[in-house]
Design a protein around this motif. Structure first.
Motif, PDB file in Angstrom:
ATOM      1  N   ARG A 222       0.826  -1.223   0.000  1.00 38.14           N
ATOM      2  CA  ARG A 222       0.000   0.000   0.000  1.00 38.14           C
ATOM      3  C   ARG A 222       0.856   1.267   0.000  1.00 38.14           C
ATOM      4  N   ILE A 223       2.016   1.179  -0.615  1.00 38.74           N
ATOM      5  CA  ILE A 223       2.946   2.309  -0.538  1.00 38.74           C
ATOM      6  C   ILE A 223       2.422   3.540  -1.301  1.00 38.74           C
ATOM      7  N   ARG A 224       1.729   3.312  -2.407  1.00 42.23           N
ATOM      8  CA  ARG A 224       1.251   4.464  -3.198  1.00 42.23           C
ATOM      9  C   ARG A 224       0.162   5.234  -2.445  1.00 42.23           C
TER      10      ARG A 224
ATOM     11  N   MET B 277      -6.424   1.037  -6.471  1.00 46.93           N
ATOM     12  CA  MET B 277      -7.260   0.240  -7.382  1.00 46.93           C
ATOM     13  C   MET B 277      -6.603   0.120  -8.752  1.00 46.93           C
ATOM     14  N   ILE B 278      -6.119   1.243  -9.268  1.00 46.90           N
ATOM     15  CA  ILE B 278      -5.523   1.165 -10.615  1.00 46.90           C
ATOM     16  C   ILE B 278      -4.214   0.382 -10.563  1.00 46.90           C
ATOM     17  N   HIS B 279      -3.487   0.528  -9.476  1.00 47.82           N
ATOM     18  CA  HIS B 279      -2.252  -0.251  -9.305  1.00 47.82           C
ATOM     19  C   HIS B 279      -2.589  -1.752  -9.305  1.00 47.82           C
ATOM     20  N   THR B 280      -3.609  -2.132  -8.541  1.00 48.33           N
ATOM     21  CA  THR B 280      -4.000  -3.550  -8.485  1.00 48.33           C
ATOM     22  C   THR B 280      -4.477  -4.035  -9.853  1.00 48.33           C
ATOM     23  N   SER B 281      -5.212  -3.171 -10.544  1.00 51.14           N
ATOM     24  CA  SER B 281      -5.660  -3.512 -11.892  1.00 51.14           C
ATOM     25  C   SER B 281      -4.464  -3.853 -12.777  1.00 51.14           C
ATOM     26  N   SER B 282      -3.403  -3.043 -12.675  1.00 48.49           N
ATOM     27  CA  SER B 282      -2.228  -3.290 -13.527  1.00 48.49           C
ATOM     28  C   SER B 282      -1.502  -4.577 -13.098  1.00 48.49           C
TER      29      SER B 282
ATOM     30  N   HIS C  43      -3.493  -7.590 -14.566  1.00 48.31           N
ATOM     31  CA  HIS C  43      -3.231  -7.746 -16.006  1.00 48.31           C
ATOM     32  C   HIS C  43      -1.782  -8.163 -16.271  1.00 48.31           C
ATOM     33  N   ASP C  44      -0.862  -7.624 -15.473  1.00 49.50           N
ATOM     34  CA  ASP C  44       0.561  -7.965 -15.643  1.00 49.50           C
ATOM     35  C   ASP C  44       0.806  -9.461 -15.424  1.00 49.50           C
ATOM     36  N   ASP C  45       0.029 -10.055 -14.514  1.00 47.25           N
ATOM     37  CA  ASP C  45       0.223 -11.471 -14.173  1.00 47.25           C
ATOM     38  C   ASP C  45      -0.400 -12.437 -15.182  1.00 47.25           C
TER      39      ASP C  45
ATOM     40  N   ARG D 175       1.099 -13.797  -6.291  1.00 45.55           N
ATOM     41  CA  ARG D 175       1.043 -12.338  -6.117  1.00 45.55           C
ATOM     42  C   ARG D 175       0.484 -12.056  -4.731  1.00 45.55           C
ATOM     43  N   ARG D 176       1.117 -11.181  -4.016  1.00 41.81           N
ATOM     44  CA  ARG D 176       0.673 -10.804  -2.676  1.00 41.81           C
ATOM     45  C   ARG D 176       0.470 -12.043  -1.793  1.00 41.81           C
ATOM     46  N   GLY D 177       1.369 -12.994  -1.984  1.00 40.35           N
ATOM     47  CA  GLY D 177       1.369 -14.203  -1.146  1.00 40.35           C
ATOM     48  C   GLY D 177       0.275 -15.190  -1.474  1.00 40.35           C
TER      49      GLY D 177
ATOM     50  N   LEU E  94       1.957   3.736 -17.098  1.00 46.00           N
ATOM     51  CA  LEU E  94       1.867   2.275 -16.946  1.00 46.00           C
ATOM     52  C   LEU E  94       1.838   1.508 -18.268  1.00 46.00           C
ATOM     53  N   ILE E  95       0.949   1.947 -19.171  1.00 46.82           N
ATOM     54  CA  ILE E  95       0.744   1.174 -20.400  1.00 46.82           C
ATOM     55  C   ILE E  95       1.959   1.298 -21.332  1.00 46.82           C
ATOM     56  N   GLY E  96       2.463   2.529 -21.473  1.00 45.17           N
ATOM     57  CA  GLY E  96       3.665   2.731 -22.294  1.00 45.17           C
ATOM     58  C   GLY E  96       4.847   1.965 -21.720  1.00 45.17           C
ATOM     59  N   GLY E  97       4.988   1.996 -20.409  1.00 46.78           N
ATOM     60  CA  GLY E  97       6.088   1.294 -19.741  1.00 46.78           C
ATOM     61  C   GLY E  97       5.991  -0.205 -19.954  1.00 46.78           C
ATOM     62  N   GLN E  98       4.765  -0.697 -19.880  1.00 44.99           N
ATOM     63  CA  GLN E  98       4.562  -2.151 -20.024  1.00 44.99           C
ATOM     64  C   GLN E  98       4.903  -2.608 -21.442  1.00 44.99           C
ATOM     65  N   ILE E  99       4.524  -1.808 -22.437  1.00 50.84           N
ATOM     66  CA  ILE E  99       4.793  -2.261 -23.816  1.00 50.84           C
ATOM     67  C   ILE E  99       6.286  -2.171 -24.120  1.00 50.84           C
TER      68      ILE E  99
ATOM     69  N   ALA F 283      13.916   4.838  -7.376  1.00 52.24           N
ATOM     70  CA  ALA F 283      14.594   4.085  -6.308  1.00 52.24           C
ATOM     71  C   ALA F 283      13.797   2.821  -5.973  1.00 52.24           C
ATOM     72  N   PHE F 284      12.466   2.965  -5.911  1.00 54.06           N
ATOM     73  CA  PHE F 284      11.608   1.819  -5.589  1.00 54.06           C
ATOM     74  C   PHE F 284      11.821   0.696  -6.607  1.00 54.06           C
ATOM     75  N   GLN F 285      11.863   1.070  -7.903  1.00 47.40           N
ATOM     76  CA  GLN F 285      12.006   0.032  -8.935  1.00 47.40           C
ATOM     77  C   GLN F 285      13.399  -0.590  -8.924  1.00 47.40           C
TER      78      GLN F 285
ATOM     79  N   GLY G 122       6.214 -12.506  -1.597  1.00 46.04           N
ATOM     80  CA  GLY G 122       4.805 -12.778  -1.915  1.00 46.04           C
ATOM     81  C   GLY G 122       4.569 -12.863  -3.414  1.00 46.04           C
ATOM     82  N   LYS G 123       5.657 -12.855  -4.189  1.00 48.21           N
ATOM     83  CA  LYS G 123       5.566 -13.061  -5.643  1.00 48.21           C
ATOM     84  C   LYS G 123       6.799 -13.861  -6.055  1.00 48.21           C
ATOM     85  N   THR G 124       6.823 -14.313  -7.323  1.00 47.10           N
ATOM     86  CA  THR G 124       7.907 -15.194  -7.735  1.00 47.10           C
ATOM     87  C   THR G 124       9.227 -14.435  -7.837  1.00 47.10           C
TER      88      THR G 124
HETATM   89  C1  GRG Z   1      -4.495  -1.373 -16.082  1.00 51.15           C
HETATM   90  C2  GRG Z   1      -3.819   1.008 -16.497  1.00 51.15           C
HETATM   91  C3  GRG Z   1      -3.532  -0.417 -16.615  1.00 51.15           C
HETATM   92  C4  GRG Z   1      -2.380  -0.800 -17.230  1.00 51.15           C
HETATM   93  C5  GRG Z   1      -2.083  -2.142 -17.661  1.00 51.15           C
HETATM   94  C6  GRG Z   1      -0.155  -4.468 -17.161  1.00 51.15           C
HETATM   95  C7  GRG Z   1       0.175  -3.032 -17.264  1.00 51.15           C
HETATM   96  C8  GRG Z   1      -0.627  -2.188 -18.166  1.00 51.15           C
HETATM   97  C9  GRG Z   1       1.145  -2.460 -16.550  1.00 51.15           C
HETATM   98  C10 GRG Z   1       1.942  -3.208 -15.567  1.00 51.15           C
HETATM   99  C11 GRG Z   1       2.805  -2.298 -14.834  1.00 51.15           C
HETATM  100  C12 GRG Z   1       3.503  -2.981 -13.702  1.00 51.15           C
HETATM  101  C13 GRG Z   1       3.120  -4.348 -13.260  1.00 51.15           C
HETATM  102  C14 GRG Z   1       4.453  -2.346 -13.084  1.00 51.15           C
HETATM  103  C15 GRG Z   1       5.187  -2.938 -11.964  1.00 51.15           C
HETATM  104  C16 GRG Z   1       5.236  -1.954 -10.877  1.00 51.15           C
HETATM  105  C17 GRG Z   1       5.662  -2.597  -9.594  1.00 51.15           C
HETATM  106  C18 GRG Z   1       7.004  -2.285  -9.066  1.00 51.15           C
HETATM  107  C19 GRG Z   1       4.818  -3.409  -8.949  1.00 51.15           C
HETATM  108  C20 GRG Z   1       5.061  -3.962  -7.617  1.00 51.15           C
HETATM  109  O1  GRG Z   1       4.566  -3.005  -6.721  1.00 51.15           O
HETATM  110  P1  GRG Z   1       4.557  -3.270  -5.164  1.00 51.15           P
HETATM  111  O2  GRG Z   1       5.859  -3.890  -4.756  1.00 51.15           O
HETATM  112  O3  GRG Z   1       3.394  -4.347  -5.009  1.00 51.15           O
HETATM  113  O4  GRG Z   1       4.181  -1.994  -4.492  1.00 51.15           O
HETATM  114  P2  GRG Z   1       2.348  -4.515  -3.827  1.00 51.15           P
HETATM  115  O5  GRG Z   1       1.796  -5.900  -4.007  1.00 51.15           O
HETATM  116  O6  GRG Z   1       3.096  -4.353  -2.528  1.00 51.15           O
HETATM  117  O7  GRG Z   1       1.287  -3.474  -4.004  1.00 51.15           O
END
Ligand code: GRG
Length: 295
Positions: free
Chosen positions: A48-50, A77-82, A85-87, A97-99, A154-159, A217-219, A235-237
């Protein structure tokens, strides 16, 4: 971690958890599965850092929790959504994810797609209805989050991340991916607080510099933990970057240099906070924990 920060983070996490539970309650009816699937991932914890950042920056400017928590939850919510989808098998294809097993391992894959879609759209519905904020503030929050989630976020970064798989990319290209994929949400978190607290343009600039430093720094630390920590702790691979042949700070610069750069970014973040005329004690401690964390 100091006791003060420890209890601050625990308290805020609990408050966020309770609020998320109320904002997306379990419901009966013919489409109840969407709430079940969404709540499975959203209420599974996570650091819940964000949202904590939004609340902490807002508090530093004198804004009480009641005025920032819903916007903070929107970000979670949007972070969880990403993450959902990322998984997915079509993206990172992760099992943990998240244990817990990832959403698509427990529910049909289509439900995971829909739960991510639902969180993404509900986020904006929620922001538009925050009547304790002015219409201008709400519009600003919606713009920030849409922009930070989009092609330059998020989306640009993911692609770019997908494109880079199996290739060795330059450190500059990697930093851009990190800024978009991860930094953008940290920026949104801090900018959210700035909007809610009606900070000046100058203060907003300082906050943006602070966010950019802690986001990167977080990344970097995320990359470090991927090679140094275990599945149980994360809590993730763990080791998934190497397994997927991804360029990371570690593969490009080594562990030592990556740690050094995370530390430098921490000092950069603190230097930004030094320019603010408010009590930033908690923000300094959060910046520190981002760099020294173990999960
Ligand atoms: C749904 C808007 C939207 C976009 C979809 C899939 C995608 C595009 C983007 C993925 C971006 C992504 C997974 C980035 C990783 C960011 C990251 C460091 C995640 C881990 O965050 P933590 O460690 O996780 O804060 P917890 O589980 O603690 O919240």
């Amino acid at each position: 971690m100091t006791m003060t920060l420890d209890s601050y983070l625990t308290t805020k996490s609990q408050q966020i958890q309770e609020r998320l539970d109320k904002l997306i309650p379990a419901r009966d009816g013919p489409y109840r599965q969407i709430f079940e699937a969404t709540r499975y991932s959203l209420l599974a914890g996570g650091k819940r850092i964000r949202p904590i950042l939004t609340i902490a920056v807002a508090e530093a400017f004198g804004v009480p929790l009641e005025l920032s928590i819903d916007a903070a939850c929107a970000l979670e919510m949007i972070h969880t959504s990403s993450l959902i989808h990322d998984d997915l098998p079509c993206m990172d294809d992760d099992d943990l994810r998240r244990g817990k097993p990832t959403l698509h391992k427990v529910f049909p894959e289509a439900y995971a797609v829909l739960a991510g879609d639902y969180l993404l759209t509900f986020t904006f519905e929620l922001l538009s209805t925050l009547t304790h904020l002015s219409v201008e503030q709400r519009l600003e929050l919606i713009y920030i989050l849409a922009h930070r989630s989009g092609s330059e976020g998020l989306i640009g970064g993911q692609i770019m991340d997908i494109e880079a798989e199996g290739k060795t990319i330059s450190p500059e290209a990697l930093e851009m991916i990190h800024q978009y994929k991860t930094g953008a949400m940290f920026s949104a978190s801090v900018e959210f607080a700035g909007v809610i607290a009606n900070v000046s343009e100058g203060e907003m600039e300082i906050l943006k510099n602070f966010a950019s430093a802690i986001g990167l720094a977080f990344q970097i630390v995320d990359d470090i933990l991927d090679v140094t920590a275990s599945d149980e702790v994360l809590g993730k691979t763990a080791g998934s970057d190497v397994a997927k042949n991804k360029s990371t700070y570690i593969s490009l610069k080594g562990l030592e240099q990556s740690r050094l750069e995370a530390e430098q970014l921490y000092h950069q973040a603190i230097a930004s906070l030094d320019k603010l005329d408010v009590d930033t004690t908690i923000l300094r401690e959060i910046a520190n924990i981002i760099v020294v964390r173990s999960r």
